[in-house]
Scaffold this motif. Structure first.
Motif, PDB file in Angstrom:
ATOM      1  N   GLU A 269     -10.552  35.742  -0.865  1.00 20.17           N
ATOM      2  CA  GLU A 269      -9.780  34.778  -1.656  1.00 20.17           C
ATOM      3  C   GLU A 269     -10.641  34.154  -2.750  1.00 20.17           C
ATOM      4  OE1 GLU A 269      -8.286  32.014   1.153  1.00 20.17           O
ATOM      5  OE2 GLU A 269      -6.568  33.269   1.766  1.00 20.17           O
ATOM      6  N   GLU A 270     -11.864  33.849  -2.419  1.00 23.03           N
ATOM      7  CA  GLU A 270     -12.770  33.279  -3.417  1.00 23.03           C
ATOM      8  C   GLU A 270     -13.044  34.278  -4.539  1.00 23.03           C
ATOM      9  OE1 GLU A 270     -17.330  31.493  -3.647  1.00 23.03           O
ATOM     10  OE2 GLU A 270     -16.324  31.758  -1.707  1.00 23.03           O
ATOM     11  N   ALA A 271     -13.214  35.555  -4.186  1.00 23.02           N
ATOM     12  CA  ALA A 271     -13.431  36.578  -5.210  1.00 23.02           C
ATOM     13  C   ALA A 271     -12.212  36.716  -6.113  1.00 23.02           C
ATOM     14  CB  ALA A 271     -13.752  37.916  -4.542  1.00 23.02           C
ATOM     15  N   ALA A 272     -11.013  36.702  -5.520  1.00 22.66           N
ATOM     16  CA  ALA A 272      -9.791  36.809  -6.324  1.00 22.66           C
ATOM     17  C   ALA A 272      -9.634  35.602  -7.245  1.00 22.66           C
ATOM     18  CB  ALA A 272      -8.582  36.949  -5.405  1.00 22.66           C
ATOM     19  N   ASP A 273      -9.914  34.406  -6.741  1.00 21.58           N
ATOM     20  CA  ASP A 273      -9.805  33.203  -7.570  1.00 21.58           C
ATOM     21  C   ASP A 273     -10.799  33.234  -8.727  1.00 21.58           C
ATOM     22  OD1 ASP A 273      -7.828  32.324  -5.890  1.00 21.58           O
ATOM     23  OD2 ASP A 273      -9.154  31.036  -4.698  1.00 21.58           O
ATOM     24  N   ASP A 274     -12.017  33.689  -8.457  1.00 17.93           N
ATOM     25  CA  ASP A 274     -13.015  33.771  -9.529  1.00 17.93           C
ATOM     26  C   ASP A 274     -12.592  34.761 -10.606  1.00 17.93           C
ATOM     27  OD1 ASP A 274     -14.502  31.932  -8.211  1.00 17.93           O
ATOM     28  OD2 ASP A 274     -16.022  33.325  -7.457  1.00 17.93           O
ATOM     29  N   LEU A 275     -12.036  35.894 -10.186  1.00 16.14           N
ATOM     30  CA  LEU A 275     -11.581  36.878 -11.170  1.00 16.14           C
ATOM     31  C   LEU A 275     -10.449  36.326 -12.020  1.00 16.14           C
ATOM     32  CD1 LEU A 275     -11.620  40.278  -9.225  1.00 16.14           C
ATOM     33  CD2 LEU A 275     -13.020  39.636 -11.181  1.00 16.14           C
ATOM     34  N   LEU A 276      -9.491  35.645 -11.381  1.00 12.89           N
ATOM     35  CA  LEU A 276      -8.376  35.065 -12.138  1.00 12.89           C
ATOM     36  C   LEU A 276      -8.859  34.017 -13.127  1.00 12.89           C
ATOM     37  CD1 LEU A 276      -5.560  34.689  -9.437  1.00 12.89           C
ATOM     38  CD2 LEU A 276      -5.591  36.222 -11.410  1.00 12.89           C
ATOM     39  N   ASP A 300      -6.271  43.289  -9.405  1.00 13.96           N
ATOM     40  CA  ASP A 300      -6.241  44.573  -8.720  1.00 13.96           C
ATOM     41  C   ASP A 300      -7.086  44.498  -7.444  1.00 13.96           C
ATOM     42  OD1 ASP A 300      -5.666  47.489  -8.639  1.00 13.96           O
ATOM     43  OD2 ASP A 300      -7.846  47.605  -8.815  1.00 13.96           O
ATOM     44  N   PRO A 301      -6.591  45.002  -6.301  1.00 14.37           N
ATOM     45  CA  PRO A 301      -7.360  44.912  -5.043  1.00 14.37           C
ATOM     46  C   PRO A 301      -8.729  45.570  -5.128  1.00 14.37           C
ATOM     47  CG  PRO A 301      -5.075  45.495  -4.591  1.00 14.37           C
ATOM     48  CD  PRO A 301      -5.240  45.543  -6.075  1.00 14.37           C
ATOM     49  N   VAL A 302      -8.817  46.710  -5.807  1.00 13.24           N
ATOM     50  CA  VAL A 302     -10.116  47.379  -5.931  1.00 13.24           C
ATOM     51  C   VAL A 302     -11.079  46.525  -6.740  1.00 13.24           C
ATOM     52  CG1 VAL A 302     -11.295  49.437  -6.777  1.00 13.24           C
ATOM     53  CG2 VAL A 302      -9.037  49.641  -5.720  1.00 13.24           C
ATOM     54  N   GLU A 303     -10.562  45.889  -7.777  1.00 16.63           N
ATOM     55  CA  GLU A 303     -11.398  45.020  -8.593  1.00 16.63           C
ATOM     56  C   GLU A 303     -11.882  43.816  -7.791  1.00 16.63           C
ATOM     57  OE1 GLU A 303     -11.169  42.827 -12.991  1.00 16.63           O
ATOM     58  OE2 GLU A 303      -9.388  43.735 -12.066  1.00 16.63           O
ATOM     59  N   VAL A 304     -10.995  43.273  -6.970  1.00 16.99           N
ATOM     60  CA  VAL A 304     -11.387  42.148  -6.112  1.00 16.99           C
ATOM     61  C   VAL A 304     -12.465  42.577  -5.121  1.00 16.99           C
ATOM     62  CG1 VAL A 304     -10.575  40.542  -4.342  1.00 16.99           C
ATOM     63  CG2 VAL A 304      -9.164  40.995  -6.350  1.00 16.99           C
ATOM     64  N   GLN A 305     -12.299  43.749  -4.537  1.00 18.87           N
ATOM     65  CA  GLN A 305     -13.276  44.234  -3.567  1.00 18.87           C
ATOM     66  C   GLN A 305     -14.642  44.452  -4.221  1.00 18.87           C
ATOM     67  OE1 GLN A 305     -12.053  47.754  -1.487  1.00 18.87           O
ATOM     68  NE2 GLN A 305     -14.090  48.181  -0.696  1.00 18.87           N
ATOM     69  N   ASN A 306     -14.650  45.068  -5.400  1.00 22.86           N
ATOM     70  CA  ASN A 306     -15.921  45.302  -6.096  1.00 22.86           C
ATOM     71  C   ASN A 306     -16.608  43.987  -6.451  1.00 22.86           C
ATOM     72  OD1 ASN A 306     -15.448  48.047  -5.939  1.00 22.86           O
ATOM     73  ND2 ASN A 306     -14.552  48.179  -7.985  1.00 22.86           N
TER      74      ASN A 306
END
Length: 385
Positions: A269-276, A300-306
């Motif tokens: 969740e933290e990675a997704a929030d940072d990307l957004l 994108d899930p792959v982008e969040v994972q990376n």
């Protein structure tokens, strides 16, 4: 003439000193790298896991469920290590000399072998313990055989027939030396080439009790060799099934303990929030806020994972718990993070040095290599992440 000789001696002395200094520098670099590896392995920061609030209270689990879960995690960690670490080997257990466990083990073993020696010294000898040892040796030898070793299996079963051995002992016709000779020969057939020397030494032992003791010692080493052979054999199959196997194990753990992957959820969740936030910060014109950022598309899930894995290279290991799904690779991520930080420092030092140094110094062929050696030595005691 004497002045020329003195100059040549001085030059030779200077060359030898420079060679010695370079050799000492290389030794220091090797020592620093070894010290770094030891430090990474020996230091494991104690992370305190703070439970996040849940909508529903945690479910109580029984001791049996905890033991079953622990067993599943242990098996998964072992399979993961076999797949990831190509040099994974099982090593014999070596207890510390001053440990209580080793003292107890030595006392118990000495008492057992003393009892066996007393029984064999009786008139007539008592072979009860010796026959039990032969039975254990028989089972161990049979465990080394592959399904296709039918002839060897039949040979071991016939020669080490415990019922026949008991009858021979009761009638005073038992020859322990012949049994030991057969056992040593079979061990030489089944052992790995690295154990040939240990098996050969068994033939020089004439007394029965020391011989049995040495046989069991070599058999323990052969068990380790067999286990490593099994590991190398199943590694290709594990590599094909490891992803699905670990996914299944984590799913079972999650079903038994719904809060067991909270830190993974928080991490993603933290990675997704940072990307957004980064996307909206780059997309919106200067001066506009982040209003309406929640209306945009999900990353994108792959982008969040990376991005999440990149976050692990800057992780605060002392104050933040590590995500559960990558916990088995905790030490590897620590090593990668430390190498990344050292590489950044090394690059900065090289950049500043080459920009500030005179051309006569920076243009030397060995200047960069020597500078890197010095920096590596200085970074040996660099703080762990």
């Amino acid at each position: 003439m004497s002045e020329n000789l003195d100059k040549s001696n001085i030059n030779e002395t200077g060359k030898s000193k420079s060679n010695d200094s370079e050799q000492g520098l290389e030794d220091a670099v090797e020592g620093s790298e070894k010290a770094l590896q030891k430090k990474i392995k020996s230091v494991s920061p104690s992370t305190r896991r703070v439970q996040r609030p849940h909508a529903s209270p945690p479910r109580f689990v029984t001791v049996e469920e905890l033991l079953e879960t622990a067993k599943g995690v242990t098996n998964m960690a072992l399979a993961h290590e076999i797949v990831v670490n190509g040099d994974f080997r099982i090593k014999p257990v070596e207890l510390p000399e001053d440990s209580l466990e080793k003292r107890v083990k030595d006392i118990v073993h000495k008492a057992f072998w003393d009892c066996l020696s007393v029984q064999l010294s009786e008139d007539p000898p008592t072979y009860d313990r010796a026959i039990k040892l032969v039975g254990e040796i028989k089972e161990t030898l049979l465990s080394f055989l592959l399904p296709g070793h039918t002839r060897l299996r039949n040979q071991i079963t016939e020669v080490l027939d415990l019922d026949l051995i008991k009858q021979e002992a009761e009638n005073g016709a038992l020859d322990i030396s012949k049994l030991a000779e057969f056992i040593i020969g079979m061990m030489g057939t089944l052992c790995a080439p690295v154990r040939d020397e240990e098996v050969k030494k068994l033939k020089d032992i004439k007394e029965i009790v020391p011989l049995f003791r040495a046989i069991f010692s070599v058999l323990d080493l052969m068990k380790v060799d067999m286990a490593n052979f099994a590991v190398s054999s199943i590694r290709p199959h594990l590599m094909q099934q490891s992803v699905e196997y670990e996914r299944k194990q984590f799913q079972e753990i999650l079903e038994k303990q719904p809060n067991s992957l909270d830190f993974v959820t928080q991490w993603l969740e933290e990675a997704a929030d940072d990307l957004l936030s980064q996307k909206y910060k780059n997309a919106l014109p200067a001066g506009e806020g982040a209003a309406g950022s929640g209306d945009g598309p999900s990353p994108d899930p792959v982008e969040v994972q990376n991005y999440a894995y990149l976050m692990l290279l800057k992780w605060d290991h002392l104050h933040r718990p590590f995500p559960e799904t990558v916990l088995m690779d905790h030490s590897r991520f620590q090593e990668l993070q430390l190498q990344l930080e050292q590489l950044a420092v090394l690059g900065a030092v090289l950049l500043v040095t080459f920009s500030m140094a005179a051309p006569g110094i920076s243009s030397r062929a060995d200047f960069a290599e020597k500078l890197k050696m010095f920096v590596k030595i200085l970074l040996t005691d660099m703080h762990l992440p």
